[in-house]
Design an enzyme around this catalytic site. Structure first.
Site, short mmCIF file in Angstrom:
data_model
loop_
_atom_site.label_atom_id
_atom_site.label_comp_id
_atom_site.label_asym_id
_atom_site.label_seq_id
_atom_site.Cartn_x
_atom_site.Cartn_y
_atom_site.Cartn_z
N SER A 1 12.33 -18.76 -1.92
CA SER A 1 13.06 -19.71 -1.07
C SER A 1 14.40 -19.15 -0.63
O SER A 1 14.84 -18.10 -1.11
CB SER A 1 13.26 -21.02 -1.83
OG SER A 1 14.42 -20.93 -2.63
N LYS A 2 15.03 -19.87 0.27
CA LYS A 2 16.34 -19.45 0.78
C LYS A 2 17.36 -19.34 -0.34
O LYS A 2 18.27 -18.54 -0.29
CB LYS A 2 16.85 -20.46 1.80
CG LYS A 2 16.16 -20.35 3.14
CD LYS A 2 16.96 -21.03 4.23
CE LYS A 2 16.31 -20.72 5.57
NZ LYS A 2 17.08 -21.12 6.72
N ARG A 3 17.22 -20.18 -1.34
CA ARG A 3 18.20 -20.20 -2.43
C ARG A 3 17.96 -19.10 -3.45
O ARG A 3 18.81 -18.82 -4.28
CB ARG A 3 18.21 -21.58 -3.12
CG ARG A 3 18.82 -22.67 -2.26
CD ARG A 3 18.55 -24.04 -2.81
NE ARG A 3 17.12 -24.26 -3.00
CZ ARG A 3 16.28 -24.60 -2.02
NH1 ARG A 3 16.72 -24.75 -0.79
NH2 ARG A 3 15.00 -24.79 -2.26
#
Ligand code: GLU
Length: 538
Positions: free
Chosen positions: A300-302
């Site tokens: 994910s982006k995180r």
């Protein structure tokens, strides 16, 4: 660009004129198709990100596969910005996406900043088109106006939940809810005219089984009874993703929709929309997910912060800044090669692919169905391979960006240093630890290394090495290496006994490329000074 509030306009349109409006668009569409009939067979694919922040590597991989497919077929790669969700819009994201594609050498052939014949390429500028088509669907009975308020729907949702059920707006209950299917045309028009909020919902078919083709997954069967009556057009006069996406893919003459697996659940609705509009659907291919290095779950982006490596191509300077692969010292060629193999299997042992080679070899049918693990070590390996095989004259300007002092160094000398050290780099920033001694003499030595070379005779040997280095005649037919080696053997001195202090003095360490290559670049005078300094530290 000025936004047209189509909703306000529509309040004053009679049903008849809405119809005219839509049929005008159909007529236009036919002309449009005729105009472009010559291009009918041209492959046209699109990358359609929403500008909600920096582009994630997953999105970049989707863009890459679209690019490869387009170029392989001599087709066009289109960038369409899907910015109809105003709440999620992030300023700077569109610019970032374009810059990221440019950095990766996969620029779009048509885009908001480089428009072709099918613009506008930003959905926020196409609102009128969606409005007309949405109302057309209502006219022909494929969709309907719905006036249910959020509160009413929320209450129904809660009620169903307490009974252990889930509320779904569909064939089961649409006849009991507040929508155009249960009202006279006049009362629908009256509510619209009086400014009541409405949405337009798709009337999903009942008791139909769809068998859809996906280029990667094969046949995908969907029971239409599992679908809900999705909102196509929102009360703010904006289309939802589904409506805008299908209309644009059709009007932009997209032949193949290549996108992430997360859109597979939308495939049935999209195909039903094509059917409702009377349009031929494009081919579809849903790409496998990119998984975290552990293989557990989607990257994910995180994850960038958590896993200690970037997940964005270039640096993001938004509210929460994030380092990109570019800023972390990766080459776009390495990233693209690595991403190309995330999900696509070339069917051979070959791992290193230039963009051109990959374009030739790529095929949708050799894309895997299963998720692809993002192995950062593998990406690092690719980076090392590309750094090692780059022409020094190409790598030098990139190094200069990270190390501006290199600009003061003569070009031909720098190219020689790069050629000697580039295979030791995993990242651009490793250049200083791999080659810093070419620019700055060592000012200290590792204790262990000093102990290794220290013998009773080392100091006097250094004097002799300095002397022999100084007596070498540059115009002689023997190379410096042959000269020193001859001197070592004719004086019966151990090879290591000479080479180790020499290397330590020059590099500050007992590693590095060939000692004679180093001396050729530094010059014998500098080499002698470094030997003298080492001697002072013994
Ligand atoms: N706007 C969608 C996204 O952000 C596009 C999905 C599609 O390619 O259809 O991914």
């Amino acid at each position: 660009m000025e936004k047209v509030d189509s909703r306000v306009k529509l309040q004053y349109l009679s049903v008849e004129s809405i119809d005219q409006n839509a049929s005008q668009i159909i007529a236009l569409d036919v002309i449009f198709a005729q105009n472009h009939s010559a291009m009918k067979d041209q492959v046209r694919v699109r990358f359609a990100p929403s500008p909600t922040g920096p582009l994630h590597v997953g999105g970049l991989r989707t863009a890459l596969f679209n690019y490869l497919f387009a170029k392989q077929h001599g087709g066009a790669f289109i960038l369409r910005i899907e910015d109809t969700d105003q709440k999620r819009y992030v300023a700077g994201a569109e610019d970032y996406i374009i810059k990221a594609l440019d950095w990766c050498h996969i620029p779009a052939d048509e885009s908001p900043t480089n428009p072709g014949a099918y613009g506008p390429y930003r959905q926020s500028e196409r609102q009128d088109i969606y409005t007309a088509w949405a109302h057309k669907l209502v006219q022909q009975g494929s969709a309907y106006y719905a006036f249910d308020s959020n509160e009413e729907l929320e209450a129904l949702r809660r009620e169903q939940e307490t009974n252990g059920q889930t509320f779904v707006y569909n064939f089961n209950n649409r006849a009991t809810l507040t929508n155009g299917l249960n009202m006279s045309e006049a009362s629908v028009q009256q509510r619209i005219n009086s400014g009541d909020a409405y949405v337009i919902r798709f009337k999903a078919p009942h008791n139909r089984l769809l068998k859809l083709q996906d280029q990667i997954r094969g046949t995908v069967s969907i029971d239409c009874n599992t679908l809900d009556d999705k909102i196509l057009y929102k009360s703010d006069g904006m289309p939802t993703y589904h409506l805008a996406n299908v209309i644009d893919d059709h009007l932009m003459k997209i032949t193949h929709v290549i996108r992430g697996e997360e859109w597979l659940p939308s495939l049935a609705l999209h195909v039903l929309l094509y059917e409702a509009f009377g349009w031929n659907p494009p081919e579809f291919a849903h790409l496998p997910l990119i998984l975290k290095p552990s293989g557990n779950g989607k990257l994910s982006k995180r994850d960038g912060d958590k896993l200690g490596f970037p997940v964005f191509p270039i640096d993001w300077e938004g509210e929460i800044p994030a380092k990109g692969f570019k800023g972390a010292g990766y080459l776009p060629e390495a990233l693209i090669n690595f991403l190309g193999l995330l999900g696509w299997n070339p069917g051979t042992e070959q791992e290193l692919f230039s963009l051109t080679e990959m374009t030739k070899a790529f095929s949708l049918s050799s894309v895997n169905k299963g998720g692809a693990r993002f192995d950062i070590e593998k990406l690092n390996w690719f980076n090392q391979q590309y750094l090692a095989k780059m022409a020094p004259s190409q790598l030098a300007p990139i190094l200069k960006k990270s190390f501006p002092f290199l600009n003061n160094f003569p070009e031909s000398q720098l190219n020689k240093v790069v050629a000697l050290t580039q295979e030791r780099l995993v990242f651009i920033d490793d250049f200083w630890s791999a080659a810093g001694y070419f620019f700055k003499a060592p000012n200290s030595f590792d204790e262990k290394a000093l102990k290794r070379i220290a013998r009773a005779e080392t100091s006097s040997l250094i004097d002799r090495i300095i002397a022999v280095l100084s007596t070498y005649d540059e115009s002689a037919s023997t190379t410096l290496q042959e000269y020193i080696k001859n001197w070592i053997s004719s004086n019966n001195i151990g090879f290591g006994a000479v080479m180790q202090p020499l290397r330590l003095a020059l590099v500050g360490d007992l590693k590095g490329p060939d000692v004679f290559d180093i001396i050729t670049i530094l010059g014998r005078k500098e080499a002698c000074q470094r030997m003298a300094f080492l001697q002072s530290k013994l």
